[in-house]
Design an enzyme around this catalytic site. Sequence first.
Site, PDB file in Angstrom:
ATOM      1  NE  ARG A 160      -3.867   0.625   1.913  1.00 45.98           N
ATOM      2  CZ  ARG A 160      -5.092   0.707   2.451  1.00 45.98           C
ATOM      3  NH1 ARG A 160      -5.286   1.442   3.534  1.00 45.98           N
ATOM      4  NH2 ARG A 160      -6.109   0.069   1.921  1.00 45.98           N
TER       5      ARG A 160
ATOM      6  CD  GLN B 230     -13.039  -1.931  -0.564  1.00 43.88           C
ATOM      7  OE1 GLN B 230     -12.198  -1.791   0.297  1.00 43.88           O
ATOM      8  NE2 GLN B 230     -14.212  -2.495  -0.332  1.00 43.88           N
TER       9      GLN B 230
ATOM     10  CB  CYS C 129     -14.029   1.228  -0.033  1.00 43.40           C
ATOM     11  SG  CYS C 129     -13.419   2.921   0.155  1.00 43.40           S
TER      12      CYS C 129
ATOM     13  CG  ASP D 189     -13.430   6.502  -1.025  1.00 39.20           C
ATOM     14  OD1 ASP D 189     -13.419   6.349   0.212  1.00 39.20           O
ATOM     15  OD2 ASP D 189     -12.404   6.391  -1.730  1.00 39.20           O
TER      16      ASP D 189
ATOM     17  CG  HIS E  97      -8.473   0.119  -2.734  1.00 38.28           C
ATOM     18  ND1 HIS E  97      -7.683  -0.966  -2.396  1.00 38.28           N
ATOM     19  CD2 HIS E  97      -9.159   0.456  -1.597  1.00 38.28           C
ATOM     20  CE1 HIS E  97      -7.888  -1.258  -1.112  1.00 38.28           C
ATOM     21  NE2 HIS E  97      -8.765  -0.418  -0.615  1.00 38.28           N
TER      22      HIS E  97
ATOM     23  NE  ARG F 282     -10.297  -5.300   0.741  1.00 39.53           N
ATOM     24  CZ  ARG F 282      -9.515  -4.279   1.124  1.00 39.53           C
ATOM     25  NH1 ARG F 282     -10.077  -3.193   1.606  1.00 39.53           N
ATOM     26  NH2 ARG F 282      -8.202  -4.333   0.976  1.00 39.53           N
TER      27      ARG F 282
END
Length: 301
Positions: A103, A133, A258, A218, A130, A286
Amino acid sequence: MVRHYLSELDLTAQEFKNLLARAAELKKQQLAGQLFQPLKGKVLGMIFEKSSTRTRVSFEAGMVQLGGSAIFLSPSDTQLGRGEPIEDTARVLSQMVDAIMIRTYNHKTVERFAEYASIPVINGLTDLLHPCQLLADMQTWFEHRGDIKGKRVVWVGDGNNMCNSYINTARLLEFELIVSCPADYEPDPKIVASGGDYVTLEPNPSVACLGADIITTDVWASMGQEDEMAERRKAFANYQVTPELMKLANPGALFLHCLPAHRGEEVSASVLDDPKSVVWDQAGNRLHAQKALLEMLIQTR
Ligand code: CP
Ligand code: NVA
């Protein structure tokens, strides 16, 4: 051959769907308490240059459940933070672990890491994408409603990494994506164009959400944009997902996020806690989606 997962588009549409089906099977097994440990003795290295709750815990728990283990690496206590080049780190870690999750900020960092690594590299979020996700988001839609082909998905808010990942996934799974962002916060026009006919921009969220099957959003300021929060609050004031927006959607519509969520900013508290909101299933998926990914990448090495 070593495979990486840096972008949704590293998978074919069929591979993406196969992973979703496998994730659903692994979830069933896990909930039934069945042990399944194909990755005994395997190790995942996890480099986090940004904070995380879900990504860290789901990868670490997932590796343990598959019989392996995971090592958390932060720049502040590795040589990465003291300037050891990413290319050297990639070659060294390739000698020691079986896969790496990163990340970070710049997407080029994960690409460079993958170029020098001889093990699978997974993008755990960059400023650009991402992709882990999106596996969980799609698993969540499939488990609640079935195939997503031809459905209308509405992105409300910032044209950020998650939005870009939705554009990639619209192409792969052939759904219609309406992107509703304030002026100056739209996704990169090149990325929008890459979505072809699957992607449309509609700046008015009330028009965008009409007939939606999914409404998703988001945070207004992503990690690394904390300094812009005050101006973003102004720009995004009309881009909150409210019960009124949800009412414009189809009767079976779902709300996805998310997480982490900021109640009263991009989403109202009542939408997050409404039965149409499947954000807790989405977060839980996830774990299962990434277990399917780890199984595929590590076993096919
Ligand atoms: N959605 C997500 O990636 O959450 P974390 O930042 O907690 O990992
Ligand atoms: N767009 C957000 C997603 C967090 C999971 C960020 O990059 O901070």
